[in-house]
Design a protein around this motif. Sequence first.
Motif: not given
Length: 243
Positions: A212-234
Amino acid sequence: MKKTIVFSMMVLLGVGLGTKSVLAADETFPKEYNTEGTITFEAGDDEVTPPVDPEDPDPTNPVDPTDPPEPGTGGALSIDYGSKFKFASQKISTADKTYYASPDEMKDGTKKPTYVQVTDKRGTLEGWKLSVSQPEQFKTATDDELVGAELRFTKGSAASSVDSKYMPTTVNSDLVLTPGQTNTVAINAQAGTGVGTWVYRFGSTADENKDAVQLFVPGESVKLAQAYSAKVVWSLENTPDNP
């Protein structure tokens, strides 16, 4: 002496019979007498309402998440709880990919749909509005962006243990967040609705929540072998002029 005693008993008996006949003639039974009970309610205090079970949102049966975010806002109109959205560890890919957030895990080992909880204990039926935003794109600790990543919420629904006549007017089942843009309305509880504790859940069960909760990531995006995060504000607004 004996005559006097007999005479006295006859007089007393006569008085008793006379009284009984008067009651029967002049009164009806049962008799009624009214009193009343009163109570006055005031707006709720700053105590935070504990998280409820999103599958069965009964405030008398709270749940205990294993990894809760910061405490709820408190107050008579409050956001009590919001799930973290965990997309786990994924292999780097050059193809377009959609990843799915895990269900919310409780300390008793059960899994529940991810959700956000709102409580209105103002006692005014003025209504409220719940919105969501993503201030920035997913980033690493050194600010490397996951370019083009898109957070999506599906299967959204509102649920409560209160009477269904108080169901919020608008409940958006699908949301797509654009980093840096203004709030997207999730629930609009117009005046006369939204009283009590409500959950905005993504799927009505943990099984429905799996995709139900999805994160779409394009194949062309550069991805480092690290953790990514984003704030979600309600964001919760008091909307007394929202008829």
